[in-house]
Scaffold this active site. Structure first.
Site, PDB file in Angstrom:
ATOM      1  N   ASP A  79       3.616  -7.053   5.077  1.00  0.00           N
ATOM      2  CA  ASP A  79       2.596  -6.055   5.373  1.00  0.00           C
ATOM      3  C   ASP A  79       2.506  -5.856   6.888  1.00  0.00           C
ATOM      4  O   ASP A  79       2.909  -6.738   7.657  1.00  0.00           O
ATOM      5  CB  ASP A  79       1.255  -6.529   4.805  1.00  0.00           C
ATOM      6  CG  ASP A  79       0.327  -5.357   4.526  1.00  0.00           C
ATOM      7  OD1 ASP A  79       0.712  -4.208   4.799  1.00  0.00           O
ATOM      8  OD2 ASP A  79      -0.788  -5.590   4.031  1.00  0.00           O
ATOM      9  N   ARG A 135      -9.110   1.346  -3.086  1.00  0.00           N
ATOM     10  CA  ARG A 135      -9.772   0.111  -2.656  1.00  0.00           C
ATOM     11  C   ARG A 135     -11.259   0.366  -2.399  1.00  0.00           C
ATOM     12  O   ARG A 135     -12.112  -0.441  -2.768  1.00  0.00           O
ATOM     13  CB  ARG A 135      -9.109  -0.461  -1.390  1.00  0.00           C
ATOM     14  CG  ARG A 135      -9.744  -1.771  -0.950  1.00  0.00           C
ATOM     15  CD  ARG A 135      -9.134  -2.308   0.318  1.00  0.00           C
ATOM     16  NE  ARG A 135      -7.772  -2.758   0.103  1.00  0.00           N
ATOM     17  CZ  ARG A 135      -6.868  -2.872   1.070  1.00  0.00           C
ATOM     18  NH1 ARG A 135      -7.183  -2.555   2.309  1.00  0.00           N
ATOM     19  NH2 ARG A 135      -5.653  -3.284   0.794  1.00  0.00           N
ATOM     20  N   LYS A 183      -0.248  -0.170  -1.519  1.00  0.00           N
ATOM     21  CA  LYS A 183       1.123  -0.541  -1.143  1.00  0.00           C
ATOM     22  C   LYS A 183       1.467  -1.934  -1.694  1.00  0.00           C
ATOM     23  O   LYS A 183       2.532  -2.129  -2.282  1.00  0.00           O
ATOM     24  CB  LYS A 183       1.292  -0.498   0.394  1.00  0.00           C
ATOM     25  CG  LYS A 183       1.127   0.906   0.955  1.00  0.00           C
ATOM     26  CD  LYS A 183       1.400   0.993   2.442  1.00  0.00           C
ATOM     27  CE  LYS A 183       0.240   0.661   3.325  1.00  0.00           C
ATOM     28  NZ  LYS A 183      -0.890   1.607   3.293  1.00  0.00           N
ATOM     29  N   THR A 184       0.558  -2.882  -1.508  1.00  0.00           N
ATOM     30  CA  THR A 184       0.804  -4.244  -2.009  1.00  0.00           C
ATOM     31  C   THR A 184       0.868  -4.247  -3.540  1.00  0.00           C
ATOM     32  O   THR A 184       1.727  -4.895  -4.137  1.00  0.00           O
ATOM     33  CB  THR A 184      -0.324  -5.204  -1.559  1.00  0.00           C
ATOM     34  OG1 THR A 184      -0.572  -4.978  -0.187  1.00  0.00           O
ATOM     35  CG2 THR A 184       0.067  -6.653  -1.779  1.00  0.00           C
TER      36      THR A 184
END
Ligand code: ADE
Length: 355
Positions: A127, A235, A82-83
């Site tokens: 976030d 990740r 998302k980031t």
């Protein structure tokens, strides 16, 4: 575009009266690692193809209109990018992005300070936006809708409201829990998207790309072996590349082959489904102590010594999507597939044929 701060989960810095934007200087090694492998364009961002296509159109339309992009909300399990995607959007729009996290916006002046620091067209990334407190949310409403801050001055009878104009900006919110966002906040996002788990092929591409950046030699089979155990999450895949690379360097010649990857992941106790010791402890507890469930999440958390939020946000999304766990109104239940995966012969009679 330059990212002036980074995402929350490693580097939340307690702000103690300072600007709650998390400064790049505070990023330690792991964060540098994530930053250096973070894709900066849609071409290098692997996966989420449907979402990328709609975003490209929105970006092109905004550029043609010479207006900022509509406010965007990304939701989905942690670690899916998302980031990263917010950074790519900023790059494509040719604007700066300021990154913060809802828990860092504790006091009204935190959110006001960030909003007032924005320049026209810039992106503000928040976030864990579901954790924003009520006061901060109410400050955001007019800012998002009309690009104004409603400030009050004076006390009781002499109180006055001042409308302070803000430059037009884009808010990108990210959350792992879209359901916990209040209706009024959710309604103020023009674009809402869910990020999906990655396929094995996509993860193998992510792994190969990361290995290339880090000068790690890896075979296609090696990349797939890691991808299979990365729970659909880039990740995790990127972290495993590093761990497996350590093993390859110490025990072999540094090259990640299928065999090296599998041996290394076995040592790390990450099984063929990508489950780690906590995932297996959760499933085993429900099977052995609660006959397959249902059992409440608080009970599970207390029994295996994890906090509820970690179980809900980190462990459960993948277990649910892999069909190993089910959420019911009476608690969590495991599936016959989980029994089979963990090597149990029998499933409780009432569970047979449930999934
Ligand atoms: N690293 C983390 N996420 C990625 C993605 N979606 N594409 C390429 N590299 C990544």
């Amino acid at each position: 575009m330059s990212i002036v701060a980074d995402d929350n989960d490693f580097a939340i810095k307690k702000h103690g009266g300072k600007n709650p934007v998390i400064k790049a200087e505070s990023i330690e090694f792991d964060k540098n690692f994530e930053n250096c492998i973070r894709p900066k364009s849609f071409d290098t961002y692997i996966g989420q193809s449907a979402l990328k296509e709609t975003l490209k159109i929105s970006i092109e339309a905004a550029k043609k209109r010479e207006l900022p992009l509509d406010h965007l909300l990304f939701y989905g399990p942690p670690g899916l990018g998302k980031t990263t995607l917010a950074g790519v959007i900023a790059e494509q729009m040719g604007v700066e992005i300021k990154i913060t996290s809802a828990p860092a916006l504790e006091r009204p002046r935190d959110i006001i300070g960030i909003l007032m620091s924005l320049k026209g067209g810039e992106i503000l990334f928040i976030d864990e936006i579901h954790r924003l407190n009520k006061v901060a949310e109410e400050i955001l409403y007019p800012a998002m809708e009309d690009f104004f801050l409603d400030m009050t001055t004076g006390k009781s009878q002499t109180v006055k409201t001042l409308r302070v104009p803000l430059p037009k900006f884009t808010l990108i919110g990210a959350t792992t829990k879209a359901g916990e966002l209040s209706g009024p906040l959710r309604d103020r996002f023009g674009i809402i998207h869910r990020l999906e788990f990655y396929t094995e092929d996509e993860l193998a591409q992510v792994i190969t790309r990361t290995a290339g950046i880090l000068n790690i030699e890896i075979t296609e089979e090696g990349a797939h072996a890691i991808a299979k155990r990365s729970r659909g999450t880039p990740r995790i895949a990127n972290r495993l590349v590093k761990r497996v690379s350590d093993y390859a360097l110490v025990k072999h010649d540094g090259k990640i082959t299928e065999d090296v990857a599998n041996k290394s992941l076995d040592i790390l106790k990450i099984d063929h489904f990508g489950l780690d010791t906590t995932d297996r402890a959760l499933l085993k507890l429900i099977i052995e102590k609660y006959d397959g469930g249902p059992v409440g999440i608080e009970t599970i958390a207390a029994a295996i010594g994890e906090d509820v939020r970690t179980l809900e946000d980190v462990c459960e999304p993948y277990l649910l999507q892999a069909g190993l766990l089910q959420r019911t109104p009476r608690g969590r239940k495991v599936s016959p597939a989980a029994y089979r995966h963990l090597g149990y012969k029998n499933t409780p009679p009432e569970q047979q044929g449930l999934f």
